[in-house]
Design an enzyme around this catalytic site. Sequence first.
Site, mmCIF file in Angstrom:
data_model
loop_
_atom_site.group_PDB
_atom_site.id
_atom_site.type_symbol
_atom_site.label_atom_id
_atom_site.label_comp_id
_atom_site.label_asym_id
_atom_site.label_seq_id
_atom_site.Cartn_x
_atom_site.Cartn_y
_atom_site.Cartn_z
ATOM 1 N N PRO A 80 92.960 5.961 -20.556
ATOM 2 C CA PRO A 80 92.207 5.926 -21.820
ATOM 3 C C PRO A 80 91.315 4.705 -21.911
ATOM 4 O O PRO A 80 91.709 3.606 -21.530
ATOM 5 C CB PRO A 80 93.314 5.874 -22.883
ATOM 6 C CG PRO A 80 94.525 6.407 -22.204
ATOM 7 C CD PRO A 80 94.408 6.006 -20.776
ATOM 8 N N CYS A 81 90.099 4.892 -22.393
ATOM 9 C CA CYS A 81 89.150 3.792 -22.550
ATOM 10 C C CYS A 81 88.800 3.639 -24.021
ATOM 11 O O CYS A 81 88.030 4.422 -24.570
ATOM 12 C CB CYS A 81 87.884 4.040 -21.721
ATOM 13 S SG CYS A 81 88.159 3.778 -19.967
ATOM 14 N N GLN A 82 89.360 2.640 -24.658
ATOM 15 C CA GLN A 82 89.226 2.456 -26.092
ATOM 16 C C GLN A 82 87.793 2.271 -26.578
ATOM 17 O O GLN A 82 87.466 2.700 -27.681
ATOM 18 C CB GLN A 82 90.064 1.252 -26.546
ATOM 19 C CG GLN A 82 91.539 1.406 -26.275
ATOM 20 C CD GLN A 82 91.942 0.835 -24.928
ATOM 21 O OE1 GLN A 82 91.170 0.853 -23.989
ATOM 22 N NE2 GLN A 82 93.155 0.332 -24.839
ATOM 23 N N PRO A 83 86.896 1.628 -25.811
ATOM 24 C CA PRO A 83 85.548 1.424 -26.341
ATOM 25 C C PRO A 83 84.797 2.721 -26.606
ATOM 26 O O PRO A 83 83.867 2.753 -27.392
ATOM 27 C CB PRO A 83 84.850 0.626 -25.234
ATOM 28 C CG PRO A 83 85.950 0.007 -24.464
ATOM 29 C CD PRO A 83 87.076 0.982 -24.514
ATOM 30 N N PHE A 84 85.187 3.801 -25.929
ATOM 31 C CA PHE A 84 84.424 5.038 -26.016
ATOM 32 C C PHE A 84 85.124 6.134 -26.799
ATOM 33 O O PHE A 84 84.501 7.047 -27.290
ATOM 34 C CB PHE A 84 84.164 5.588 -24.606
ATOM 35 C CG PHE A 84 83.555 4.589 -23.679
ATOM 36 C CD1 PHE A 84 82.462 3.849 -24.068
ATOM 37 C CD2 PHE A 84 84.082 4.391 -22.432
ATOM 38 C CE1 PHE A 84 81.902 2.926 -23.212
ATOM 39 C CE2 PHE A 84 83.520 3.476 -21.573
ATOM 40 C CZ PHE A 84 82.434 2.733 -21.963
#
Length: 346
Positions: A80-84
């Site tokens: 998971p990539c929180q910024p996106f």
Amino acid sequence: MTRSISTVDLFCGAGGLTHGFEEAGLPVKAGYDIDPACKFPYEHNNNAKFILQDVENVRGLDLFKHFYGSHIKVLAGCAPCQPFSSYSRRYQDRQSKWKLLQDFARLIAECQPDIISMENVLQLKHHSVFDEFTTYLKKFNYCFESYEVNCLDYGVPQSRKRLVLLASKFGAIHLIPRTHSPEQYKTVRQTIEHLEPLSAGQVSQIDWLHRCSKLSELNMRRIRASKPGGTWRDWSQDLIAKCHIKTSGKTYPGVYGRMEWDKPSPTITTQCFGFGNGRFGHPEQDRAISLREAALLQTFPPEYEFVDSDKPVAIDIVGRLIGNAVPVKLGQVVARSILNHIEQNH
């Protein structure tokens, strides 16, 4: 051939990727995730062991236990990539916004799998962390290719675009060609029309996962004023939310919308059970889509269970599990690509 392959699924969630792998014939030994709610659906529906552990604390030696005795080691995952993306609340407290992808790269370095699969948001490719990740792959002599995948091209009945990366030490590895042309795209009608009708807040007596959220009196008036494919701009002024009257809210016409029968659904999210969270209204029934309908749009098989039948169903938790999942059919596509590659090169 598959007897000599072992796969580990990092950030496995409820098992969408793993189930797709197993349906395609690619065996999975274990899945790692930090969310305890994933254990039941992962192990109940798949022939793999669920390990409740933060990937930050996993080491290459831990993965070697699953790979022991296999000739070909496959490491898969969707970090998971929180910024996106709001992919998962279970990872929101990380100090580094890229830590999960960096942990994935670290495990690649530590256990040196033969084949790697990574699925993520499209925007990742345009950031330096993606270049850092591929630099790791080059350092350890992987051939790799990344693809911007439109899930509609592979039989998923929703508008969902994802980044898929495949890497191998055996040579060039490619994603299989698309299986569906635009005129063959799967629709909402083909996917959920057969399910029994429900009223808002009702639970099916046949399938306990076929349940939907209650609607307030105001939202009931709103959905009755909504037409498939329409927006809240079609409503009378007294139904429009104050936030949408503001300039900042006018760019979100899809919220409080109904799906259309003969088109794919929008992207299924963790909030797909809420009428006001997107275009998640049923095409003709006055309610949001049910959990089972969301799972079918994510291409889970109709018998896939997310909670033990003896336990109460928390609609927000199950919705999160479904929305966070990799569509099962996309998992099949990745697995078939890997199996084709192994057959050709090993």
